[in-house]
Design an enzyme around this catalytic site. Structure first.
Site, PDB file in Angstrom:
ATOM      1  N   ASP A   1       2.930  -6.056   6.762  1.00  0.00           N
ATOM      2  CA  ASP A   1       4.373  -5.951   6.599  1.00  0.00           C
ATOM      3  C   ASP A   1       5.142  -7.129   6.882  1.00  0.00           C
ATOM      4  OD1 ASP A   1       4.066  -3.083   6.450  1.00  0.00           O
ATOM      5  OD2 ASP A   1       3.646  -3.155   8.607  1.00  0.00           O
TER       6      ASP A   1
ATOM      7  N   GLY B   1       3.190  12.041   1.039  1.00  0.00           N
ATOM      8  CA  GLY B   1       3.725  11.800  -0.094  1.00  0.00           C
ATOM      9  C   GLY B   1       5.306  12.216  -0.192  1.00  0.00           C
TER      10      GLY B   1
ATOM     11  N   ASN C   1       6.292  -2.382  -0.880  1.00  0.00           N
ATOM     12  CA  ASN C   1       6.027  -1.438   0.310  1.00  0.00           C
ATOM     13  C   ASN C   1       6.998  -0.814   1.005  1.00  0.00           C
ATOM     14  OD1 ASN C   1       4.018  -0.142   2.050  1.00  0.00           O
ATOM     15  ND2 ASN C   1       4.690  -1.596   3.696  1.00  0.00           N
TER      16      ASN C   1
ATOM     17  N   ARG D   1      -3.980   1.302   3.414  1.00  0.00           N
ATOM     18  CA  ARG D   1      -5.014   0.171   3.457  1.00  0.00           C
ATOM     19  C   ARG D   1      -4.184  -1.229   2.942  1.00  0.00           C
ATOM     20  NH1 ARG D   1     -10.359   2.136   4.539  1.00  0.00           N
ATOM     21  NH2 ARG D   1     -10.311   4.212   4.114  1.00  0.00           N
TER      22      ARG D   1
ATOM     23  N   GLU E   1       0.018 -11.327   2.029  1.00  0.00           N
ATOM     24  CA  GLU E   1      -1.246 -11.106   2.638  1.00  0.00           C
ATOM     25  C   GLU E   1      -1.214 -10.563   4.073  1.00  0.00           C
ATOM     26  OE1 GLU E   1      -4.232 -14.251   2.077  1.00  0.00           O
ATOM     27  OE2 GLU E   1      -3.250 -14.479   0.116  1.00  0.00           O
ATOM     28  N   GLY E   2      -0.008 -10.575   4.595  1.00  0.00           N
ATOM     29  CA  GLY E   2       0.077  -9.968   6.040  1.00  0.00           C
ATOM     30  C   GLY E   2       0.382  -8.628   6.171  1.00  0.00           C
TER      31      GLY E   2
ATOM     32  N   HIS F   1       8.420   0.774   4.963  1.00  0.00           N
ATOM     33  CA  HIS F   1       8.069   0.732   6.212  1.00  0.00           C
ATOM     34  C   HIS F   1       9.158   1.262   7.122  1.00  0.00           C
ATOM     35  CE1 HIS F   1       5.685  -0.716   9.662  1.00  0.00           C
ATOM     36  NE2 HIS F   1       6.825  -1.081  10.148  1.00  0.00           N
TER      37      HIS F   1
ATOM     38  N   LEU G   1      -4.218  -4.524   1.002  1.00  0.00           N
ATOM     39  CA  LEU G   1      -4.506  -4.891  -0.153  1.00  0.00           C
ATOM     40  C   LEU G   1      -5.007  -6.510  -0.043  1.00  0.00           C
ATOM     41  CD1 LEU G   1      -1.509  -3.452  -2.436  1.00  0.00           C
ATOM     42  CD2 LEU G   1      -3.985  -2.728  -2.053  1.00  0.00           C
TER      43      LEU G   1
ATOM     44  N   ASN H   1       7.676  10.154   0.081  1.00  0.00           N
ATOM     45  CA  ASN H   1       8.360   9.185  -0.658  1.00  0.00           C
ATOM     46  C   ASN H   1       8.148   9.233  -2.327  1.00  0.00           C
ATOM     47  OD1 ASN H   1      10.080   7.143   0.815  1.00  0.00           O
ATOM     48  ND2 ASN H   1       8.392   7.421   2.292  1.00  0.00           N
TER      49      ASN H   1
HETATM   50  C1  GRF Z   1       6.461   6.583   5.432  1.00  0.00           C
HETATM   51  O1  GRF Z   1       7.309   6.689   6.895  1.00  0.00           O
HETATM   52  C2  GRF Z   1       6.704   5.066   5.025  1.00  0.00           C
HETATM   53  O2  GRF Z   1       7.810   4.448   5.469  1.00  0.00           O
HETATM   54  C3  GRF Z   1       5.247   4.845   5.931  1.00  0.00           C
HETATM   55  O3  GRF Z   1       4.492   5.793   5.683  1.00  0.00           O
HETATM   56  C4  GRF Z   1       5.062   7.219   5.683  1.00  0.00           C
HETATM   57  C5  GRF Z   1       4.684   7.728   4.360  1.00  0.00           C
HETATM   58  O4  GRF Z   1       5.346   9.043   4.162  1.00  0.00           O
HETATM   59  N1  GRF Z   1       4.787   3.509   5.276  1.00  0.00           N
HETATM   60  P1  GRF Z   1       5.346   9.940   3.105  1.00  0.00           P
HETATM   61  O5  GRF Z   1       3.694   9.993   2.722  1.00  0.00           O
HETATM   62  O6  GRF Z   1       5.906   9.155   1.777  1.00  0.00           O
HETATM   63  O7  GRF Z   1       6.006  11.293   3.262  1.00  0.00           O
END
Ligand code: GRF
Length: 209
Positions: free
Chosen positions: A152, A19, A114, A98, A149-150, A116, A100, A21
């Site tokens: 990323d 967490g 999202n 997961r 739906e894909g 990535h 969606l 982010n």
């Molecule tokens: C991040 O690298 C994000 O890009 C990816 O999962 C990681 C999550 O990190 N989808 P955090 O839980 O926010 O520290």
């Protein structure tokens, strides 16, 4: 006064792990630099550290465990029900592990993003930093995109570039990318909630950004 019109946009975060982010969104809010408020957190993992962060800041949270449902469809309904409770304007997947389903996507059409840890469309899926190292790219980075739906594959909102340096391990590269993720995610949330993001098919433009 029309309360509905003047309320802050509601952000709901979905996360499965650490967490960091989520924390960057919280921090932006504390600094008055978030175009909205965090209405709630949803996690599929009852042991995720992200839940402790929510507790610390008094952010409402709901755990929706896959194991509590017989079918994936029921699980998706559980997620939809949880998200609806928070009346979200924007759903942010920040390390949500997961996929969606269609129903979830239809329910919150064009309101799910999202983050990535690669420059999409390169290195989709898990362990994107490892994939980048193994491929030998000189630059990688992070991407915020709308969800489709894909895996990323949704329209790209914005990206930040990060160099791959000699001697990088997966952990070192991941932490360099993560610093940029924290900035990029908040920027994209603010652009969307500020009405500055325009979509034309796959092409997304950030006005003034
Ligand atoms: C991040 O690298 C994000 O890009 C990816 O999962 C990681 C999550 O990190 N989808 P955090 O839980 O926010 O520290």
């Amino acid at each position: 006064m029309d309360k509905e019109k003047h309320r802050k946009p509601r952000i709901v975060v979905l996360a499965s792990g650490r967490g960091s982010n989520f924390q960057s969104i919280i921090d932006a809010g504390k600094l008055g630099k978030l175009n909205g408020e965090i209405a709630g957190l949803i996690s599929d993992n009852p042991h995720a550290f992200v839940l402790k962060r929510a507790d610390k800041y008094g952010i409402p949270k709901i755990v929706v465990e896959r194991g509590a449902f017989i079918s994936d469809e029921d699980f998706q309904s559980g997620l939809i029900g949880a998200a609806k409770q928070f009346c979200p304007d924007l759903l942010v997947l920040a390390g949500f592990m997961r996929l969606l389903g269609k129903n979830f996507l239809n329910e919150f059409k064009d309101r799910i993003i999202n983050i990535h840890p690669s420059l999409l469309p390169a290195f989709r899926g898990l362990n994107a930093q490892k994939q980048a190292l193994e491929y030998g790219v000189k630059y990688t980075g992070c991407t915020v995109h709308f969800i489709d739906e894909g895996m990323d594959t949704g329209s790209i909102i914005d990206q930040r570039v990060v160099p791959v340096l000699p001697g990088d391990t997966e952990e070192i590269l991941a932490s360099r990318i993560l610093r940029e993720e924290h900035v990029l995610l908040v920027e994209c949330i603010n652009a969307i909630l500020g009405g500055r993001v325009k979509r034309d098919g796959r092409k997304v433009t950030i006005i003034g950004g």
